[in-house]
Design a protein around this motif. Structure first.
Motif, PDB file in Angstrom:
ATOM      1  N   LEU A 156     -30.288  73.075-112.535  1.00 33.52           N
ATOM      2  CA  LEU A 156     -29.786  73.531-113.834  1.00 33.52           C
ATOM      3  C   LEU A 156     -28.313  73.192-113.995  1.00 33.52           C
ATOM      4  N   LEU A 157     -27.558  73.404-112.891  1.00 37.17           N
ATOM      5  CA  LEU A 157     -26.115  73.134-112.961  1.00 37.17           C
ATOM      6  C   LEU A 157     -25.850  71.647-113.168  1.00 37.17           C
ATOM      7  N   ILE A 158     -26.704  70.819-112.575  1.00 39.75           N
ATOM      8  CA  ILE A 158     -26.521  69.371-112.752  1.00 39.75           C
ATOM      9  C   ILE A 158     -26.792  68.991-114.205  1.00 39.75           C
ATOM     10  N   ILE A 159     -27.849  69.577-114.775  1.00 39.00           N
ATOM     11  CA  ILE A 159     -28.136  69.297-116.189  1.00 39.00           C
ATOM     12  C   ILE A 159     -26.957  69.762-117.052  1.00 39.00           C
ATOM     13  N   ARG A 160     -26.428  70.940-116.719  1.00 40.09           N
ATOM     14  CA  ARG A 160     -25.295  71.470-117.480  1.00 40.09           C
ATOM     15  C   ARG A 160     -24.114  70.508-117.428  1.00 40.09           C
ATOM     16  N   GLU A 161     -23.794  70.042-116.197  1.00 41.62           N
ATOM     17  CA  GLU A 161     -22.639  69.158-116.035  1.00 41.62           C
ATOM     18  C   GLU A 161     -22.855  67.851-116.811  1.00 41.62           C
ATOM     19  N   ASN A 162     -24.092  67.337-116.757  1.00 44.09           N
ATOM     20  CA  ASN A 162     -24.369  66.097-117.483  1.00 44.09           C
ATOM     21  C   ASN A 162     -24.233  66.298-118.986  1.00 44.09           C
ATOM     22  N   SER A 163     -24.666  67.472-119.446  1.00 50.75           N
ATOM     23  CA  SER A 163     -24.536  67.746-120.879  1.00 50.75           C
ATOM     24  C   SER A 163     -23.067  67.805-121.273  1.00 50.75           C
ATOM     25  N   ILE A 164     -22.265  68.457-120.411  1.00 55.38           N
ATOM     26  CA  ILE A 164     -20.831  68.547-120.698  1.00 55.38           C
ATOM     27  C   ILE A 164     -20.225  67.154-120.756  1.00 55.38           C
ATOM     28  N   GLU A 197     -21.733  64.470-121.497  1.00 52.05           N
ATOM     29  CA  GLU A 197     -22.221  63.803-122.703  1.00 52.05           C
ATOM     30  C   GLU A 197     -21.379  64.203-123.916  1.00 52.05           C
ATOM     31  N   VAL A 198     -21.106  65.488-124.014  1.00 49.37           N
ATOM     32  CA  VAL A 198     -20.257  65.962-125.114  1.00 49.37           C
ATOM     33  C   VAL A 198     -18.875  65.323-125.010  1.00 49.37           C
ATOM     34  N   ASN A 199     -18.342  65.261-123.798  1.00 50.28           N
ATOM     35  CA  ASN A 199     -17.026  64.649-123.600  1.00 50.28           C
ATOM     36  C   ASN A 199     -17.028  63.179-123.998  1.00 50.28           C
ATOM     37  N   ARG A 200     -18.176  62.517-123.789  1.00 44.97           N
ATOM     38  CA  ARG A 200     -18.264  61.087-124.102  1.00 44.97           C
ATOM     39  C   ARG A 200     -18.296  60.880-125.621  1.00 44.97           C
ATOM     40  N   VAL A 201     -19.068  61.742-126.303  1.00 45.37           N
ATOM     41  CA  VAL A 201     -19.294  61.533-127.726  1.00 45.37           C
ATOM     42  C   VAL A 201     -18.102  61.972-128.575  1.00 45.37           C
ATOM     43  N   PHE A 202     -17.441  63.067-128.157  1.00 45.10           N
ATOM     44  CA  PHE A 202     -16.394  63.635-129.007  1.00 45.10           C
ATOM     45  C   PHE A 202     -15.003  63.300-128.499  1.00 45.10           C
ATOM     46  N   PRO A 203     -14.031  63.260-129.404  1.00 42.98           N
ATOM     47  CA  PRO A 203     -12.648  63.021-128.961  1.00 42.98           C
ATOM     48  C   PRO A 203     -12.156  64.170-128.074  1.00 42.98           C
ATOM     49  N   THR A 204     -11.149  63.872-127.283  1.00 43.63           N
ATOM     50  CA  THR A 204     -10.741  64.814-126.232  1.00 43.63           C
ATOM     51  C   THR A 204     -10.227  66.141-126.763  1.00 43.63           C
ATOM     52  N   HIS A 205      -9.734  66.192-128.009  1.00 48.94           N
ATOM     53  CA  HIS A 205      -9.212  67.483-128.465  1.00 48.94           C
ATOM     54  C   HIS A 205     -10.308  68.358-129.066  1.00 48.94           C
ATOM     55  N   ILE A 206     -11.494  67.801-129.294  1.00 41.70           N
ATOM     56  CA  ILE A 206     -12.581  68.577-129.887  1.00 41.70           C
ATOM     57  C   ILE A 206     -13.639  68.941-128.851  1.00 41.70           C
ATOM     58  N   ALA A 207     -13.908  68.001-127.951  1.00 42.24           N
ATOM     59  CA  ALA A 207     -14.982  68.213-126.969  1.00 42.24           C
ATOM     60  C   ALA A 207     -14.857  69.541-126.212  1.00 42.24           C
ATOM     61  N   PRO A 208     -13.643  69.909-125.750  1.00 38.12           N
ATOM     62  CA  PRO A 208     -13.554  71.175-124.994  1.00 38.12           C
ATOM     63  C   PRO A 208     -14.014  72.383-125.802  1.00 38.12           C
ATOM     64  N   PHE A 209     -13.810  72.347-127.125  1.00 39.99           N
ATOM     65  CA  PHE A 209     -14.239  73.486-127.943  1.00 39.99           C
ATOM     66  C   PHE A 209     -15.761  73.577-127.970  1.00 39.99           C
ATOM     67  N   ILE A 210     -16.385  72.443-128.099  1.00 41.82           N
ATOM     68  CA  ILE A 210     -17.854  72.430-128.127  1.00 41.82           C
ATOM     69  C   ILE A 210     -18.389  72.868-126.773  1.00 41.82           C
ATOM     70  N   ASN A 211     -17.771  72.352-125.726  1.00 38.63           N
ATOM     71  CA  ASN A 211     -18.214  72.742-124.383  1.00 38.63           C
ATOM     72  C   ASN A 211     -18.004  74.229-124.129  1.00 38.63           C
ATOM     73  N   ALA A 212     -16.898  74.745-124.664  1.00 43.59           N
ATOM     74  CA  ALA A 212     -16.638  76.174-124.477  1.00 43.59           C
ATOM     75  C   ALA A 212     -17.711  76.998-125.186  1.00 43.59           C
ATOM     76  N   LEU A 213     -18.067  76.574-126.390  1.00 45.61           N
ATOM     77  CA  LEU A 213     -19.016  77.360-127.177  1.00 45.61           C
ATOM     78  C   LEU A 213     -20.439  77.221-126.668  1.00 45.61           C
ATOM     79  N   LEU A 214     -20.780  76.035-126.205  1.00 43.79           N
ATOM     80  CA  LEU A 214     -22.167  75.826-125.766  1.00 43.79           C
ATOM     81  C   LEU A 214     -22.363  76.173-124.300  1.00 43.79           C
ATOM     82  N   PHE A 215     -21.389  75.821-123.483  1.00 37.72           N
ATOM     83  CA  PHE A 215     -21.595  75.937-122.035  1.00 37.72           C
ATOM     84  C   PHE A 215     -20.608  76.884-121.367  1.00 37.72           C
TER      85      PHE A 215
END
Lengths: 766, 240
Positions: free
Chosen positions: A183-191, A193-211
């Motif tokens: 589960l943790l590996i899936i979580r890290e991969n998802s994070i 993925e979000v980091n890859r798709v979104f710019p660096t100043h937005i991705a952390p917010f999405i990661n904070a809210l989702l993960f």
């Protein structure tokens, strides 16, 4: 046998009373007795006995679990097999993680040797990986300064008792992975993925809210959210979990599943979600509580929400009593409990103000003492910001994040539209918070309330809620009184305290001395401490390098309610004295900056002077003969001489009369300077001497000592410093002269607190 | 599985939803007698009322309002015999259909426990008055024998007050079978009880279940005033 409603809430309350008694026995006992006394009119006697038994149980539990037991000195240079249970954090050349060694959780850190090693280690999917390592066990560092961050306590909240520094990472292999690891590996991969798709100043917010993942968030954004009391939005909270569960529940019903199925599905999914959300205490609490409510809803006699809350609270306390120290844990339970107890108020009066406004107000009020206790300040606009931001995050940003994430998984081509929308909203939200957080006006720094005041705050808040519940806003005078009495007490006891202090702050190797006159008449800081930085390659640089000014001095000042310095005195230009001066100047209003009137100053000192000029701080170049007085407190500058060559012997030396005692602050004055001093001032006698140059044998000469005859000496010196300070011959010399010695390396911060002319020394570490 | 202790409504027998709020958490739970929905059916008298009989002004048509008096009281007060006999009446609830049911259940069908709730509610109203004796309107011997208890006395006692039976009643037909005119001109139906303590110069507070025309209370007040009482006020649960 049926039990009464509220039993778990009552048992939880006795946990708090037990913890209070563990801290301060008499205060705790008084609170217990008053609580039982209030209740005994209406509760049957056996329930009162139950409360007392439960209280004793918790008190015992805390005594057994939280008392500082002498931990056996751990082994050094051991060979161990570590098993990773999470992804490590890479910060510059440091890698740190919580790992499992023989079934115990240990916080390990490892200094990386090269960029190639770092790049290699970052590619590993850690959960379940087993490595053999060589390293040293250590006891986590304890608190060394008043109100400073307590690393040992922090680790206790995660059930970690030892840390380990790894010298050598030998071979690693993938062990048998558990379901959790996957589960943790899936979580890290998802994070990722979000980091890859979104710019660096937005991705952390999405990661904070989702993960629930706050790594990578800009320090500035984080600080802005925290100072406005919004940081709970960036963590996964109860609100969060309920929104998710409710929407999922109705979605399932919409798709034609039975209620029974939807319920069971949620019961299964919620724990998995806790793992995805990072398993922080607030996530665990929110998930476990929702889970309890859902699970028990099968029986017709449903739990009251407050009992479900109490049940989960008791569960977490039993699992690890030290969790009670966790700020997030404290705040999430406190606010939830207060809102649940206020359900009658909300039900009755939500029509006057919309319920979200009322909820924000009540939550703000309830959390105030805890916020002050941990952060020493609160924001006046916090409530308003919550009113705007809670719905924004709950109903727009969070759902958008979820939609986004699903889109990434199934239809990546559609991403752009939503991504842009989300980015615009988050950017807007962030620019608002950053903009508002820059108004210092809204931030009220009151300092850290002492325990009795902390309890008094809660007492008044409970009465306040009670009055609101009973009379709503009819008794305005009483409400004002209840609201402001503790704040006035805090102003009188903390901010404008009648007690003064001279504190030798433990900034490691270096000096920093706070002189605080009673009634806020004057706050002077002599030197700031500072770290000696080395040139590093880019990959080695840590995102936030250690800065004693930021981590130690500023929090200490804030905890005393100090919001400005009357004088910042920089004795001379060495990094261990002025390294953090820039931080202090940037973060704190300063009236005057005192530097020696010396020539050939080092570049760094000149930079500080330039910064001070830029900030319109009055810069005074001082030399012997100048003096200032504040009330009955006198300060004389005995050195340097005008136009001295800048070096240790040209340190600013201050002779002060504080609390009827004669003090001598010598900076890094060495032999030559001392000789000059006693020649120039043959009558100089002092009671308390700040030993020159961290107890080096180049200072504190025998003639100097025998002339000025101090009774106590303070050595400001770092633990295990590379210079071997303080030198044994200095310690011997002080002892021969029967001088009391205080050392910041052994005692932590050394404080002389005084009232009128009476005072005494106290140390953080005995 | 019954995990928690339940409470049931005295009136509708439904489960009372448990609630823990600031008051009940820190002061202990209040014994709940009625459920919220039953409680909400009681209609409290709020707002402007007739100065003497406590009738809500909003129930009275404009032409029957005379400053702060209702037409009824004005008529009582303009009669020389009845002027200033009953100084003031205070009532708690409007006599609506629900109230009628409650009183019927409690009074005629002997649901004595309901008195607890009523007493709890009326207590603050009684406390507001200053009085030397709290005097329940008596039943005649025959009626008392039929009913088993005096409802007015029961309310006063359940609210925690000492009641004094200053009056006795001569048995007559039930009040509810009479017209207003008949009631007004009734020959005296109350007497001062033998062995009653001194009444001269005392403040008296009468207690009864309902104020309908005010004739009963006025007759009682008349006898008391005649015996020298300085002031006679009354409290009733409902205002008809």
């Amino acid at each position: 046998m049926p039990i009464f409603y509220g039993i778990f809430a009552y048992l939880s309350f006795t946990v708090l009373l037990g913890f209070l008694s563990f801290y301060d026995f008499s205060l705790g006992l008084i609170s217990l007795i008053s609580f039982c006394h209030l209740l005994h009119y209406r509760l049957p006697r056996n329930r009162i006995y139950l409360l007392i038994v439960s209280f004793s149980f918790w008190l015992l539990l805390f005594k057994l679990n939280l008392s500082p037991v002498p931990i056996s000195v751990p082994e050094t240079d051991v060979h161990e097999t570590i098993r990773f249970i999470e992804y490590p954090v890479f910060d510059g050349n440091k890698m740190s993680a919580n790992v499992n060694i023989n079934g115990r959780k240990i916080a390990v850190s490892y200094w990386l040797n090269s960029k190639t090693e770092k790049d290699h280690l970052r590619t590993i999917s850690y959960p379940g990986v087993i490595c053999s390592v060589n390293g040293n066990y250590e006891i986590p560092s304890q608190q060394r300064n008043p109100n400073a961050f307590n690393y040992r306590q922090f680790l206790l909240t995660e059930k970690i008792y030892y840390t380990m520094t790894i010298h050598e990472m030998k071979e690693c292999h993938i062990g048998k992975r558990t379901f959790l690891d996957y589960l943790l590996i899936i979580r890290e991969n998802s994070i990722a993925e979000v980091n890859r798709v979104f710019p660096t100043h937005i991705a952390p917010f999405i990661n904070a809210l989702l993960f629930g993942e706050d790594r990578g968030m800009e320090e500035e954004d984080q600080a802005a959210y925290q100072s406005l009391g919004l940081s709970h939005l960036l963590a996964i909270s109860g609100l969060h979990v309920s929104i998710l569960s409710v929407s999922l529940f109705f979605l399932l019903l919409r798709f034609g599943f039975t209620k029974e199925f939807a319920r069971n599905f949620l019961l299964f999914v919620l724990p998995l979600y806790a793992v995805f959300a990072g398993m922080s205490p607030s996530v665990n609490r929110a998930v476990f509580m929702s889970w309890c409510v859902l699970f028990l809803s099968k029986w017709k006699d449903t739990f009251l929400p407050i009992d479900a809350l109490g049940f989960s609270f008791l569960f977490f306390i039993l699992r690890n009593p030290a969790i009670i120290y966790h700020v997030g844990f404290q705040l999430s339970y406190l606010v939830t409990a207060c809102l649940l107890l206020s359900s009658a108020i909300l039900k009755k009066h939500a029509r006057y103000l919309t319920s979200s406004v009322l909820i924000a107000l009540l939550a703000q009020l309830a959390s105030l003492p805890v916020i002050l206790f941990h952060f020493y300040e609160f924001s006046l606009v916090s409530c308003l910001m919550n009113i705007i931001f809670v719905p924004l995050y709950s109903f727009i940003i969070l759902p958008l994040c979820i939609v986004m994430f699903i889109i990434i998984l199934i239809m990546p081509s559609l991403i752009d539209f939503f991504a842009n929308l989300l980015m615009k909203i988050v950017e807007l939200a962030n620019s608002i918070t950053n903009w508002i957080s820059h108004f210092d006006l809204f931030t009220i720094t009151l300092g850290k309330p002492p325990v009795f005041l902390f309890i008094f705050y809660f007492f008044t808040i409970i009465v306040l809620f009670f009055v609101i519940e009973k009379y709503w806003l009819q008794k305005k005078g009483l409400l004002f009184l209840l609201l402001f009495t503790p704040i006035i007490f805090q102003l009188l006891f903390v901010k404008w305290s009648p007690f003064g202090e001279v504190t030798f702050i433990d900034v490691g190797q270096g000096d920093s001395i706070l002189i605080r006159l009673p009634f806020n008449q004057g706050n002077y800081l002599i030197d700031t401490g500072g770290n000696i930085s080395y040139t590093q390659e880019e990959w080695e640089e840590q995102a936030n390098p250690y800065d004693p000014g930021e981590k130690i001095v500023l929090p200490l000042l804030k905890s005393r309610g100090i919001t400005h310095l009357d004088k910042l005195i920089l004795t001379h230009g060495d990094m261990d004295h002025i390294g953090s001066a820039k931080t202090i100047i940037e973060k704190l209003p300063i009236k005057q900056l005192l530097v020696g009137d010396t020539i050939h100053k080092k570049a760094f000192e000149l930079e500080i002077i330039a910064l001070a000029n830029k900030k319109n701080i009055e810069v005074i170049h001082v030399y012997e003969g100048l003096k200032w007085a504040k009330g009955k407190y006198d300060f004389h500058i005995l050195a340097p001489r005008l136009m001295d060559e800048a070096d240790n012997d040209a340190s600013i030396v201050i002779y002060a009369i504080v609390a009827g005692k004669r003090w001598l602050f010598t900076g890094d004055l060495e032999e030559a300077g001392e000789k000059q001093l006693i020649e120039k001032y043959p009558q100089l006698r002092v009671d308390i001497l700040k030993v020159g140059h961290h107890g080096s044998n180049t200072s504190t000469t025998a003639p100097f000592l025998s002339k000025i005859k101090p009774k106590a000496a303070i050595i400001s010196v770092g633990e295990r410093n590379r210079y071997g300070h303080p030198h044994q011959e200095i310690l011997d010399r002080l002892q021969e002269n029967t001088i009391d010695i205080y050392r910041t390396d052994k005692n932590g911060a050394v404080s002389y607190s005084f009232f009128l002319n009476k005072g005494r020394f106290s140390t953080v570490i005995d | 599985m019954q995990l928690f202790i339940k409470e049931y409504c005295l009136y509708c027998d439904g489960e009372i939803a448990p609630q823990i709020d600031w008051g009940s958490f820190f002061l202990g739970p209040e014994k709940k007698l009625l459920c919220e929905s039953c409680k909400n059916r009681f209609e409290r008298i709020n707002g402007a009322t007739c100065r003497i009989c406590c009738r809500p002004m909003e129930q009275i048509a404009e032409q029957f309002q005379h400053d702060d008096l209702c037409n009824d009281c004005l008529r009582w007060e303009s009669n020389r015999k009845w002027k200033h006999v009953l100084n003031q009446n205070s009532s708690l609830f409007v006599y609506n259909d629900f109230m009628a049911e409650v009183i019927a259940r409690f009074k005629y069908r002997g649901d004595y426990l309901l008195v607890q709730y009523i007493a709890e509610q009326i207590k603050p109203l009684i406390v507001k008055h200053s009085f030397d004796y709290l005097v329940p309107i008596p039943l005649s011997k025959e009626r008392l024998y039929e009913r088993g208890f005096n409802q007015a006395e029961a309310i006063g006692k359940a609210a925690g007050f000492h009641t004094t039976n200053l009056l006795t009643r001569v048995h007559t037909e039930k009040q509810s079978k009479k017209t207003r005119a008949e009631r007004m001109d009734l020959e005296q139906i109350f007497r001062i009880a033998s062995q009653s303590p001194a009444i001269d110069g005392k403040y008296i507070l009468l207690i009864d279940d309902i104020y309908t025309t005010g004739s009963t209370l006025r007759h009682a007040a008349y006898v008391l005033k005649a015996a020298g009482a300085a002031r006679v006020q009354s409290v009733t649960v409902a205002r008809g």
